[in-house]
Enzyme design. Structure first.
Site, short mmCIF file in Angstrom:
data_model
loop_
_atom_site.label_atom_id
_atom_site.label_comp_id
_atom_site.label_asym_id
_atom_site.label_seq_id
_atom_site.Cartn_x
_atom_site.Cartn_y
_atom_site.Cartn_z
N PRO A 105 36.34 49.80 29.84
CA PRO A 105 36.01 51.19 30.05
C PRO A 105 36.16 51.44 31.61
CG PRO A 105 33.83 50.29 29.54
CD PRO A 105 35.00 49.16 29.01
N ASN A 106 36.93 52.62 31.78
CA ASN A 106 37.20 52.99 33.17
C ASN A 106 38.18 52.48 34.02
OD1 ASN A 106 35.22 55.30 33.20
ND2 ASN A 106 33.67 53.72 33.03
N ARG A 120 40.17 55.54 42.03
CA ARG A 120 38.94 55.97 42.62
C ARG A 120 38.21 54.53 43.22
NH1 ARG A 120 40.30 60.03 41.12
NH2 ARG A 120 39.73 61.85 39.61
N TYR A 151 37.18 48.44 44.39
CA TYR A 151 38.01 47.62 43.45
C TYR A 151 39.68 47.89 43.66
CZ TYR A 151 34.08 48.58 40.15
OH TYR A 151 33.05 48.56 39.50
N ASN A 176 38.48 41.49 31.16
CA ASN A 176 37.75 42.30 31.94
C ASN A 176 37.02 43.38 31.04
OD1 ASN A 176 36.02 43.54 34.04
ND2 ASN A 176 37.74 43.83 35.31
N ALA A 228 31.80 47.59 32.21
CA ALA A 228 30.58 47.65 31.80
C ALA A 228 30.09 47.07 30.71
CB ALA A 228 30.23 49.04 31.86
N HIS A 254 27.85 43.84 30.42
CA HIS A 254 26.49 43.89 30.82
C HIS A 254 25.54 44.28 29.45
CE1 HIS A 254 28.02 43.19 34.60
NE2 HIS A 254 28.59 44.22 34.86
N ASP A 296 30.20 39.09 20.16
CA ASP A 296 30.25 38.48 18.62
C ASP A 296 31.72 38.44 18.17
OD1 ASP A 296 27.41 38.08 18.35
OD2 ASP A 296 27.18 40.01 17.08
N GLU A 330 36.98 35.10 31.57
CA GLU A 330 36.32 36.57 32.12
C GLU A 330 36.62 36.55 33.50
OE1 GLU A 330 32.13 36.47 31.67
OE2 GLU A 330 32.09 38.49 32.46
N HIS A 380 36.42 39.56 36.81
CA HIS A 380 35.80 40.67 37.44
C HIS A 380 36.27 40.99 38.83
CE1 HIS A 380 32.82 41.49 34.38
NE2 HIS A 380 32.51 39.89 34.23
N ILE A 381 36.97 42.20 38.97
CA ILE A 381 37.44 42.28 40.47
C ILE A 381 36.40 42.19 41.52
CG2 ILE A 381 38.65 44.16 41.76
CD1 ILE A 381 39.35 45.06 38.98
N SER A 382 35.20 42.72 41.42
CA SER A 382 34.08 42.80 42.28
C SER A 382 33.31 41.37 42.13
CB SER A 382 33.38 43.97 42.19
OG SER A 382 32.83 44.21 41.11
N ARG A 405 26.10 42.59 43.64
CA ARG A 405 26.00 43.92 43.40
C ARG A 405 24.59 44.16 42.71
NH1 ARG A 405 31.09 46.49 40.81
NH2 ARG A 405 29.99 48.27 41.56
N ARG A 411 24.05 44.06 36.92
CA ARG A 411 25.36 43.55 36.72
C ARG A 411 25.45 41.85 37.04
NH1 ARG A 411 28.85 48.21 37.51
NH2 ARG A 411 27.77 49.35 38.89
O1 CA2 Z 1 34.32 44.17 39.12
C1 CA2 Z 1 34.73 44.31 37.80
O2 CA2 Z 1 35.77 44.07 37.56
C2 CA2 Z 1 33.84 45.16 36.83
O3 CA2 Z 1 34.04 44.53 35.70
C3 CA2 Z 1 34.22 46.57 36.86
C4 CA2 Z 1 33.28 47.52 36.21
C5 CA2 Z 1 31.75 47.34 36.36
O4 CA2 Z 1 31.06 48.00 35.51
C6 CA2 Z 1 31.29 45.69 36.30
O5 CA2 Z 1 30.02 45.60 36.36
C7 CA2 Z 1 32.21 45.00 37.26
C8 CA2 Z 1 33.72 48.94 36.45
C9 CA2 Z 1 35.04 49.32 36.20
C10 CA2 Z 1 35.45 50.45 36.78
O6 CA2 Z 1 36.55 50.77 37.19
C11 CA2 Z 1 36.90 51.67 38.05
C12 CA2 Z 1 37.98 51.43 38.84
C13 CA2 Z 1 38.26 52.39 39.91
C14 CA2 Z 1 37.63 53.42 39.91
C15 CA2 Z 1 36.36 53.72 38.98
C16 CA2 Z 1 36.16 52.68 38.11
#
Ligand code: CA2
Length: 142
Positions: A11-12, A19, A24, A75, A78, A81, A88, A99, A101-103, A108, A112
């Site tokens: 998601p997102n 954003r 990110y 990836n 959210a 977590h 499953d 897996e 994760h960008i960040s 953080r 997370r």
């Molecule tokens: O660091 C990552 O890749 C995360 O999986 C990104 C998730 C976050 O909930 C994880 O804790 C770490 C959030 C993805 C939201 O992506 C956005 C990208 C651009 C703008 C807004 C949200």
């Protein structure tokens, strides 16, 4: 025959590059897909990209991967977590999972720091930006 790897995003991540560039980066998900495709062509790997904001849709895609994928790069965003359902589903998948994760989720907020998916994944790449997705391909090529 070339390997087929599923690249799943949660998601997102459709908002990537649009954003919060300070967390990110400025690449869009389409940019990431293009970069991965370029590398996959060189490695003779086929890719299936999928992004969804819906947990069940990701579960369905993992079930599809069971039929034909040599591996999954995921990836879960959210859902990393929170989602026992995605864990499953991945546990029914018999090939390797990486897996991404960008960040750096460990730098953080505390919520997370735990990922259900990490308990299943062969490896986790976090904090290297979108390069992490490309590096995950090297694992599958190796
Ligand atoms: O660091 C990552 O890749 C995360 O999986 C990104 C998730 C976050 O909930 C994880 O804790 C770490 C959030 C993805 C939201 O992506 C956005 C990208 C651009 C703008 C807004 C949200």
């Amino acid at each position: 025959m070339s390997k087929l790897i599923y690249v799943l995003n949660g998601p997102n991540l459709n908002l990537l590059g649009k954003r919060q560039p300070e967390i990110y980066g400025s690449e869009t998900l389409a940019d990431v897909a293009a970069r991965m495709q370029d590398k996959a062509d060189k490695l003779d790997i086929e890719l299936e990209f999928f992004q969804s904001n819906h947990e069940g849709a990701l579960v369905d895609k993992i079930h599809e991967a069971r039929e034909n994928a040599a591996g999954i790069i995921i990836n879960p965003a959210a859902y990393s977590h929170t989602s026992v359902a995605i864990l499953d589903a991945l546990n029914t998948f018999e090939n390797p999972v990486v897996e991404v994760h960008i960040s750096n989720i460990h730098k953080r907020e505390a919520f997370r720091h735990h990922s259900y998916v990490s308990t299943r994944a062969e490896g986790v790449i976090a904090g290297l930006g979108t390069l992490g997705y490309v590096l995950a391909l090297d694992y599958f090529a190796d």
